[in-house]
Design a protein around this motif. Sequence first.
Motif, PDB file in Angstrom:
ATOM      1  N   LYS A 166       0.467  -0.828  -0.367  1.00 36.66           N
ATOM      2  CA  LYS A 166       0.191   0.137  -0.361  1.00 36.66           C
ATOM      3  C   LYS A 166       0.449   1.142  -0.398  1.00 36.66           C
ATOM      4  N   TYR A 167       0.302   2.603  -0.261  1.00 35.85           N
ATOM      5  CA  TYR A 167       0.580   3.355  -0.560  1.00 35.85           C
ATOM      6  C   TYR A 167       2.377   4.041  -0.989  1.00 35.85           C
ATOM      7  N   PRO A 168       2.487   3.648  -1.942  1.00 41.14           N
ATOM      8  CA  PRO A 168       4.438   2.878  -2.565  1.00 41.14           C
ATOM      9  C   PRO A 168       4.449   4.621  -3.194  1.00 41.14           C
ATOM     10  N   ALA A 169       3.345   6.048  -3.613  1.00 42.32           N
ATOM     11  CA  ALA A 169       3.748   6.772  -3.910  1.00 42.32           C
ATOM     12  C   ALA A 169       4.248   7.508  -2.839  1.00 42.32           C
ATOM     13  N   LEU A 170       3.788   6.822  -1.514  1.00 43.72           N
ATOM     14  CA  LEU A 170       4.135   7.817  -0.366  1.00 43.72           C
ATOM     15  C   LEU A 170       5.831   7.191  -0.133  1.00 43.72           C
ATOM     16  N   TRP A 171       5.659   5.905   0.138  1.00 40.39           N
ATOM     17  CA  TRP A 171       7.032   5.274   0.753  1.00 40.39           C
ATOM     18  C   TRP A 171       8.130   6.569  -0.730  1.00 40.39           C
ATOM     19  N   ILE A 172       7.964   6.383  -1.649  1.00 34.00           N
ATOM     20  CA  ILE A 172       8.969   6.916  -1.848  1.00 34.00           C
ATOM     21  C   ILE A 172       9.310   8.259  -2.215  1.00 34.00           C
ATOM     22  N   THR A 173       8.272   8.666  -1.893  1.00 33.22           N
ATOM     23  CA  THR A 173       8.469  10.030  -1.490  1.00 33.22           C
ATOM     24  C   THR A 173       8.986  10.872   0.186  1.00 33.22           C
ATOM     25  N   LEU A 174       8.645   9.777   0.811  1.00 28.66           N
ATOM     26  CA  LEU A 174       9.123   9.866   2.379  1.00 28.66           C
ATOM     27  C   LEU A 174      10.797  10.041   2.143  1.00 28.66           C
ATOM     28  N   LEU A 175      11.013   8.408   1.471  1.00 32.64           N
ATOM     29  CA  LEU A 175      12.467   8.280   0.816  1.00 32.64           C
ATOM     30  C   LEU A 175      13.734   9.766   0.666  1.00 32.64           C
ATOM     31  N   ILE A 176      12.746   9.578  -0.126  1.00 33.41           N
ATOM     32  CA  ILE A 176      13.476  11.039  -1.205  1.00 33.41           C
ATOM     33  C   ILE A 176      13.551  12.171  -0.147  1.00 33.41           C
ATOM     34  N   ILE A 177      12.836  12.594   0.451  1.00 33.38           N
ATOM     35  CA  ILE A 177      12.636  13.396   1.204  1.00 33.38           C
ATOM     36  C   ILE A 177      13.864  13.252   2.151  1.00 33.38           C
ATOM     37  N   ILE A 178      14.416  12.079   2.534  1.00 30.98           N
ATOM     38  CA  ILE A 178      14.973  12.020   4.153  1.00 30.98           C
ATOM     39  C   ILE A 178      15.995  11.857   3.322  1.00 30.98           C
ATOM     40  N   THR A 179      16.368  10.814   2.170  1.00 32.43           N
ATOM     41  CA  THR A 179      17.668  11.775   2.113  1.00 32.43           C
ATOM     42  C   THR A 179      18.274  12.638   1.074  1.00 32.43           C
ATOM     43  N   PHE A 180      17.013  13.814   0.891  1.00 25.76           N
ATOM     44  CA  PHE A 180      17.254  14.968   0.338  1.00 25.76           C
ATOM     45  C   PHE A 180      17.423  15.863   1.630  1.00 25.76           C
ATOM     46  N   LEU A 181      17.101  15.322   3.188  1.00 28.18           N
ATOM     47  CA  LEU A 181      17.378  16.238   4.204  1.00 28.18           C
ATOM     48  C   LEU A 181      18.621  15.491   4.523  1.00 28.18           C
ATOM     49  N   VAL A 182      19.583  14.607   4.901  1.00 28.41           N
ATOM     50  CA  VAL A 182      20.251  14.152   5.165  1.00 28.41           C
ATOM     51  C   VAL A 182      21.800  14.225   4.218  1.00 28.41           C
ATOM     52  N   GLY A 183      21.165  14.974   3.302  1.00 25.12           N
ATOM     53  CA  GLY A 183      22.685  14.986   2.215  1.00 25.12           C
ATOM     54  C   GLY A 183      22.678  16.974   2.033  1.00 25.12           C
ATOM     55  N   ILE A 184      21.871  17.370   2.696  1.00 22.22           N
ATOM     56  CA  ILE A 184      21.676  19.612   2.689  1.00 22.22           C
ATOM     57  C   ILE A 184      21.978  19.529   4.173  1.00 22.22           C
ATOM     58  N   ILE A 185      21.842  18.919   5.076  1.00 25.42           N
ATOM     59  CA  ILE A 185      21.684  19.110   6.598  1.00 25.42           C
ATOM     60  C   ILE A 185      23.939  19.233   6.827  1.00 25.42           C
ATOM     61  N   PHE A 186      24.228  19.707   7.714  1.00 27.60           N
ATOM     62  CA  PHE A 186      25.572  19.583   8.404  1.00 27.60           C
ATOM     63  C   PHE A 186      26.427  18.077   8.368  1.00 27.60           C
ATOM     64  N   VAL A 187      27.267  18.218   7.286  1.00 24.06           N
ATOM     65  CA  VAL A 187      27.970  16.721   6.579  1.00 24.06           C
ATOM     66  C   VAL A 187      27.935  15.893   7.870  1.00 24.06           C
ATOM     67  N   GLY A 188      28.076  16.418   9.173  1.00 24.09           N
ATOM     68  CA  GLY A 188      28.352  15.230  10.757  1.00 24.09           C
ATOM     69  C   GLY A 188      27.424  14.862  10.583  1.00 24.09           C
ATOM     70  N   VAL A 189      25.874  15.157  10.661  1.00 24.39           N
ATOM     71  CA  VAL A 189      24.590  14.564  10.508  1.00 24.39           C
ATOM     72  C   VAL A 189      24.790  13.624   9.745  1.00 24.39           C
ATOM     73  N   TYR A 190      24.931  13.638   7.973  1.00 24.43           N
ATOM     74  CA  TYR A 190      25.703  12.271   7.290  1.00 24.43           C
ATOM     75  C   TYR A 190      26.287  11.296   8.334  1.00 24.43           C
ATOM     76  N   GLY A 191      27.349  11.907   9.015  1.00 26.32           N
ATOM     77  CA  GLY A 191      28.084  11.307   9.512  1.00 26.32           C
ATOM     78  C   GLY A 191      27.626  10.085  10.803  1.00 26.32           C
ATOM     79  N   GLU A 192      26.758  10.714  11.675  1.00 25.34           N
ATOM     80  CA  GLU A 192      26.082  10.316  12.407  1.00 25.34           C
ATOM     81  C   GLU A 192      25.387   9.664  12.104  1.00 25.34           C
ATOM     82  N   VAL A 193      24.336   9.128  11.227  1.00 22.26           N
ATOM     83  CA  VAL A 193      23.179   8.394  10.555  1.00 22.26           C
ATOM     84  C   VAL A 193      24.080   7.074  10.009  1.00 22.26           C
ATOM     85  N   GLU A 194      25.207   7.405   8.974  1.00 25.55           N
ATOM     86  CA  GLU A 194      26.400   6.236   8.319  1.00 25.55           C
ATOM     87  C   GLU A 194      26.552   5.009   9.574  1.00 25.55           C
TER      88      GLU A 194
END
Length: 555
Positions: A166-194
Amino acid sequence: MVNQQRNIGYETPTSSNVDPDTSKTAFLDRATLVSETQDGVRIIDEQEEENLSRSLGQRHIQMIALAGAIGTGLFLSLGGALQTGGPLGALLGYGIVGLVVCAVQFALGETSALFPVTGAFVRHADILVDPALGFAVGWNVVYGSYLGVPSEISAALVLIEFWTDKYPALWITLLIIITFLVGIIFVGVYGEVEFFFALIKILLVVGVIIMGLMIDLGGVPGQERIGFRYWKNPGPFVEYLVPGSLGRFLGFWAVMINAVYSFSGIESLSVAAAETKSPRQNIPKACHRVFARVSLFYIVSVFIVGLIVPSNDSALNDDSGTAAQSPFVIAATRAGIKAVPSIINAVVLTSAWSSSNQAMLAGTRILYGLALKDQAPKIFLRTTKWGIPYVCVLLQTAVACLAFLSLSNGALTVFYWLLDLTAAGTLVSWATILFNHIRLHQALQKQGIVRQELPWHHWWTPYSSRIGLVFCILFLFTGGFSVFIKGNWDTTSFISSYLDIPIVIVLYGGWKIFKRTKILPLELVPIRAALDEMNDKPEDPIPPPNGWKRLNILW
């Protein structure tokens, strides 16, 4: 004379007293020539030094590399390796590729320690070989990384469908938004997530290895001991495509080709060198330690899988893209361990998200590095106040919307379609890393500089790089060997296996003709300038671990 950092490698540097005719320069002492041509050269560009933030520590880059290398290839693809090569064929295949990865990691570590620049091996090609090679490989990596984000999001959607469709478009949208946020925020945040993702993956790997041993040794109630039963029947090797010894060899070779892509991502360890604290110390340490850990995880996992699942098991034919195709899940289900499928699927889902984050980092930083060298529009040099190349991130996020294609064509189909377009890019990158390293050592010898002056070196790496380069070229040209076997021709497989070769050749030749670049003579490679820059701006020494930190074996 070249005296600006952005012109390194674009044309053969000449001083006012050097005639372009090489026959007229014989009177010059080589050391004098090198000194004059490297005078004023800057290795780390002023923009990347001032605009990017050094926020990634040693634990971040080591765990980033682990997170990139331990993914769907380990959890889902081992079944295919077992089915193609048999337990011994799979073990040997992954072991040999592990040695090639060792050569790549040490070559990358030595070169990055001397040239800790954004874009890593792409910029190294520009400095050590030819700007046309840096342009070709750089845009090839950018193209692969930009397609990597939507392909990983498509893979994540497949994994989510393990629980619900169910809701495949919603999942894709959420994943794109989360990836964008991790990429645009302070690089240290990316480091902690990974860092967090890598810990989860390591815990799961350790857990499934222990579980596999318990199943094999008869430690699960109601299950008898398996031992090496499946090595005897159906046997240690599998005949692949053709019968007899040739078929067993082809099975082993196919495992090696596929194993390369299981290790893909490990080469991006140093693409954010300019955002790493003390990169001349931390990147070599990460290269050294990550190789040992990743190789150990893969080899032990392949060995365990060969013990608990027979190579002719029909369940290995599952190509759903979810945890159902994992040999660990197959063995656990038969042993009555019901929670394993959902656990593995959840962790593989984080792997897909982690891979999209890493593709975002690699694509944006290499595009930024290309812009520094005037090989991409200057607009990509714009950064936020916290040091993120936001224009690069915005463009990559827009390309990530290709993941919505999965809504009409089927998520798994789109995932494989996008993945096929980037299949050989890993080998192109590895070959470039090894060739850069070979050129570095040739330049050291030509300029009379001893290896001991490098910030990190090993006596055997000049030899391992040459051997590794030979294997990478063999893998690259035999990646689609199965289509040449009688009755196995497949146009899609042929294109996906060999598309990258003409792309890189066209990019290299086109830029070379357009810009009239030249292969940099070995005596003009700016090694002395890099060493001077290193000595003029020494890094603070990393304090040795103390207390409980001495027990840490991960970073």
